[in-house]
Design a protein around this motif. Structure first.
Motif, PDB file in Angstrom:
ATOM      1  N   TYR A 120     -24.542 -25.574  25.372  1.00 16.69           N
ATOM      2  CA  TYR A 120     -23.834 -26.459  25.171  1.00 16.69           C
ATOM      3  C   TYR A 120     -22.975 -26.926  26.840  1.00 16.69           C
ATOM      4  O   TYR A 120     -22.759 -27.962  26.923  1.00 16.69           O
ATOM      5  CB  TYR A 120     -22.639 -25.637  24.520  1.00 16.69           C
ATOM      6  CG  TYR A 120     -22.190 -26.608  23.826  1.00 16.69           C
ATOM      7  CD1 TYR A 120     -21.980 -27.741  23.421  1.00 16.69           C
ATOM      8  CD2 TYR A 120     -20.585 -26.839  24.521  1.00 16.69           C
ATOM      9  CE1 TYR A 120     -20.774 -28.536  22.795  1.00 16.69           C
ATOM     10  CE2 TYR A 120     -19.330 -27.232  23.986  1.00 16.69           C
ATOM     11  CZ  TYR A 120     -19.832 -28.428  23.698  1.00 16.69           C
ATOM     12  OH  TYR A 120     -18.635 -28.833  22.635  1.00 16.69           O
ATOM     13  N   GLY A 121     -23.146 -25.990  27.359  1.00 13.60           N
ATOM     14  CA  GLY A 121     -21.946 -26.185  28.606  1.00 13.60           C
ATOM     15  C   GLY A 121     -22.339 -27.027  29.484  1.00 13.60           C
ATOM     16  O   GLY A 121     -21.706 -28.127  30.043  1.00 13.60           O
ATOM     17  N   ARG A 174     -23.556 -17.882  27.587  1.00  9.59           N
ATOM     18  CA  ARG A 174     -22.552 -19.595  27.533  1.00  9.59           C
ATOM     19  C   ARG A 174     -21.456 -19.573  28.106  1.00  9.59           C
ATOM     20  O   ARG A 174     -21.429 -20.526  29.275  1.00  9.59           O
ATOM     21  CB  ARG A 174     -22.469 -19.027  26.170  1.00  9.59           C
ATOM     22  CG  ARG A 174     -22.020 -20.676  25.692  1.00  9.59           C
ATOM     23  CD  ARG A 174     -21.546 -20.622  24.274  1.00  9.59           C
ATOM     24  NE  ARG A 174     -20.205 -20.066  24.355  1.00  9.59           N
ATOM     25  CZ  ARG A 174     -19.532 -19.110  23.283  1.00  9.59           C
ATOM     26  NH1 ARG A 174     -20.623 -19.895  22.054  1.00  9.59           N
ATOM     27  NH2 ARG A 174     -18.430 -18.932  23.023  1.00  9.59           N
ATOM     28  N   ALA A 175     -21.210 -18.638  28.837  1.00  4.89           N
ATOM     29  CA  ALA A 175     -20.231 -18.518  30.339  1.00  4.89           C
ATOM     30  C   ALA A 175     -20.441 -18.845  31.559  1.00  4.89           C
ATOM     31  O   ALA A 175     -19.719 -19.819  31.651  1.00  4.89           O
ATOM     32  CB  ALA A 175     -18.812 -17.536  30.012  1.00  4.89           C
ATOM     33  N   THR A 178     -22.225 -22.093  32.618  1.00  9.60           N
ATOM     34  CA  THR A 178     -22.338 -23.158  33.439  1.00  9.60           C
ATOM     35  C   THR A 178     -20.876 -23.793  35.460  1.00  9.60           C
ATOM     36  O   THR A 178     -20.728 -24.057  35.735  1.00  9.60           O
ATOM     37  CB  THR A 178     -20.390 -23.569  32.555  1.00  9.60           C
ATOM     38  OG1 THR A 178     -19.435 -22.434  32.584  1.00  9.60           O
ATOM     39  CG2 THR A 178     -20.551 -24.540  31.786  1.00  9.60           C
TER      40      THR A 178
END
Lengths: 265, 431
Positions: A120-121, A174-175, A178
């Motif tokens: 997503y990121g 997830r973090a 990015t």
């Protein structure tokens, strides 16, 4: 953005990544954070400890402007990332949060597939030009979060179908996907069992080689295990900020001593 | 701790777990009472619903079948010619074929009475058949046509043969004729497809719901097309973007008020604004849809806001923490998760709109229109207004048709509400 007066001189090793001066936070009439000055070093794990309600999470959320989403919150003072004022009206909080990532207390994967969670990121920030590059980023991020081997055969499974510890590592993947410069973690292990906690702590230590990590924790043992620097908050004030070993073995303030020896908190 | 032991109130009480003290007995009594009251309420609700449906079914079920007669019709070239087809003597031909089946009827004096056995629509059925195939002229064909309303009612038992002749709709002669046709095996009562394939008519045996069904479809379509995007847009703005201050509080109060405004007021508004000011066509489903959209919008806004609120803040935080913009958070995460709730609210709002009558009366959707609309701008009725028209009609056949139309409307409402429940159960996520 490139205002020269605001640019700090760059130093190579363990430079100051983020700098907070005279930070005040008000929730309506409640003065939640009082006069906090902190320098967060690059490639270091900094722990914020303190009793419940001391303002450590509130302060953490100032560092990527997550408090902006709370209507009644008001922030004063000066917080700089690489010398740049993050509360400058010209700064886009969205860009800031891409650089200063965050992992929350409760694992909060999107109700999407594992792959889409991590992708997503990079997708919204345009970090991958095609599917192949995205695959590489997803795999790298999941490996970095020590989750790849457990999920590589079921990347299409829902992120919410994982166990609590796996979900939290998915959120970390997830973090990091990015490519942030600073990673903020708000009690990332409070919802995890001891085994998952150990995995996440190991992970935090690995992440230090690439990012500056700031972790809020209510566990003093955890702060002692994972961090190099520790800040002790009490009633909205920063009581003491020093190397972790000094805080736990040789605290200067009596309140810090009381807390680390278990008399308050 | 030790000094507290002497006060009797805090002394540990050693009572049996099975003990039935006065306190426990009273508590149990209250619980039973509460349960009884709740059960009674449900019982009352179900009884009322049962009475309603039972009375509708008992009067309405006869409208789902139609009495018909099968005739051997000689398409007489003397009466019907291909050149002057529209003016052909279809009715005479049909009447003669009925007379053939009634040996004691006098072709001269009883002509009018015998003609009245058949529905007025029978001649058009024959005309359409001949028009489609002119080679039928001169042949004898077998044709099944509806009986007129009095005979239909006689067959369905709604006209009592024991009633004195002077007070009966059909005289003794007519009853004898009907029995002769019946004994000849000419009478049949198949399912009344005309109820769904015909538009409204003056003659109950020909009247159907097609116009109302198509009209209601257009009304709901327009209503959805207008209220869904506007309602969701307003809800997203209010819930996600609007600052929480007096202005937004004021707007919220007014939206809730709007949901409570009597529907007839919306009808008057539509009459004044859409018809008189904008000059939109009278009786048109387009205007009906716009009017009902005004009523449905607050329902959709309220349902959407509730659904947006129910999306856990942790999802928003997760996306914001990754550097997603507000718009990306709303459209990428919050809205998809809220969609089941939004759709449920929308369907319930539309179901409400489907049954709404008063505003449609004021914009003229209760006109007598004998063809189904082909576009939302054609004059039309809708299901509830059709029920209103039929309920006002004196003919016996319309009484059962009114009940039948209500049953059809209730059927659609049940389907829509079931769909809403299905969507909610199927797509709702549990956190």
């Amino acid at each position: 953005m490139n205002d020269m007066r605001r640019t700090e001189p760059t130093v190579t090793e363990n430079t100051t990544k983020m700098q907070a001066r005279k930070v005040q936070v008000y929730y309506g009439d409640n003065h939640a954070i009082k006069d906090v000055d902190v320098d967060i070093a690059d490639k270091t794990v900094t722990a914020f400890i303190g009793p419940s309600g001391c303002g450590k999470s509130t302060f953490l959320r100032c560092l990527n402007r997550m408090n902006d989403t709370i209507d009644i919150a008001r922030i004063e003072g000066d917080i700089r990332l690489d010398g740049e004022d993050i509360y400058d009206p010209k700064v886009d909080p969205v860009q800031l949060r891409a650089k200063v990532g965050m992992v929350f207390q409760k694992p909060n994967p999107f109700p999407k597939s594992i792959f889409d969670n991590v992708a997503y990121g990079p997708r919204i920030h345009g970090l991958a030009r095609n599917k192949a590059e995205l695959d590489v980023i997803v795999e790298k991020s999941l490996r970095r979060a020590a989750l790849w081997d457990e999920v590589k055969d079921r990347l299409d499974a829902a992120g919410t179908s994982l166990s609590g510890g796996q979900q939290q590592r998915l959120c970390i993947a997830r973090a990091v996907a990015t490519n942030p410069e600073v990673l903020l973690m708000d009690e990332p292990c409070s919802a995890l069992d001891p085994i998952a906690t150990a995995q996440v702590e190991e992970l935090i230590d690995d992440l230090r080689s690439r990012f500056s990590v700031v972790i809020v924790t209510h566990s003093m043992q955890q702060a002692a295990r994972v961090s190099q620097k520790t800040a002790f908050f009490h009633l909205g004030e920063l009581v003491e900020y020093d190397d972790t070993s000094n805080i736990f073995t040789n605290p200067k303030d009596s309140r810090t001593e009381s807390y680390v020896t278990g008399r308050i908190g | 701790m030790t000094d507290m032991m002497d006060t009797s109130a805090n002394a540990p009480r050693r009572t049996s777990l099975k003990g039935n003290s006065a306190l426990v007995a009273r508590r149990k009594r209250r619980e039973r009472l509460l349960m009884g009251v709740g059960l009674g309420a449900i019982l009352i609700a179900f009884t009322v619903l049962f009475i309603l449906v039972a009375s509708l079914v008992s009067t309405g079920y006869t409208a789902f079948v139609q009495t018909q007669v099968t005739l051997d019709v000689h398409v007489d070239p003397a009466e019907i010619s291909e050149e002057q087809l529209p003016r052909g003597g279809f009715q005479n031909v049909l009447t003669r074929s009925v007379l053939d089946l009634l040996p004691d009827a006098d072709p001269e004096t009883d002509l009018r009475a015998v003609r009245g056995i058949l529905s007025n629509g029978a001649q058009f059925a024959l005309r359409d058949q001949v028009a489609a195939d002119p080679s039928l002229i001169g042949q004898t064909i077998t044709l099944t046509v509806p009986l007129s309303d009095p005979y239909d009612q006689l067959n369905k038992g709604n006209i009592n043969r024991d009633t004195p002749e002077s007070e009966r709709r059909l005289n003794d002669q007519a009853v004898v004729w009907f029995d002769q046709l019946d004994q000849a095996g000419r009478i049949s009562t198949p399912f009344n497809w005309a109820l769904f394939t015909n538009a409204d008519s003056r003659f109950p045996e020909l009247a159907g719901l097609k116009g109302a069904l198509v009209g209601s479809f257009w009304v709901l379509f327009i209503c959805f097309a207008v209220s869904f995007p506007v309602g969701i847009g307003a809800a997203i703005y209010l819930e996600e973007f609007a600052p929480k201050n007096r202005v937004s509080d004021f707007i919220e109060v007014n939206i809730n008020n709007l949901a409570a405004v009597p529907s007839v007021v919306f009808g008057l508004l539509a009459l004044a604004v859409f018809l008189n000011w904008f000059g939109l066509p009278r009786s048109a489903p387009f205007v009906g849809g716009l009017t009902l959209a005004l009523m449905t919008m607050p329902t959709i806004i309220i349902a959407t806001r509730a659904a947006l609120k129910a999306v856990p803040p942790s999802i928003r935080e997760a996306a914001l923490g990754l550097g997603a913009s507000k718009q990306q958070v709303v459209f990428g995460h919050v809205l998809p998760l809220a969609m089941p709730g939004i759709l449920t609210g929308t369907i319930i709002g539309l179901a409400q709109a489907l049954g709404e009558t008063a505003p449609l009366l004021l914009i003229g959707m209760n006109a007598f229109i004998t063809s189904a609309p082909t576009s939302p701008f054609d004059a039309s009725t809708a299901l509830p207004t059709q029920i209103f028209i039929w309920a006002d009609s004196p003919e016996r056949g319309f009484v059962s048709r009114t009940s039948a139309a209500i049953l059809v409307l209730l059927g659609f409402l049940v389907i829509m509400n079931a769909l809403a429940i299905y969507l909610r159960n199927r797509f709702e996520r549990r956190w």
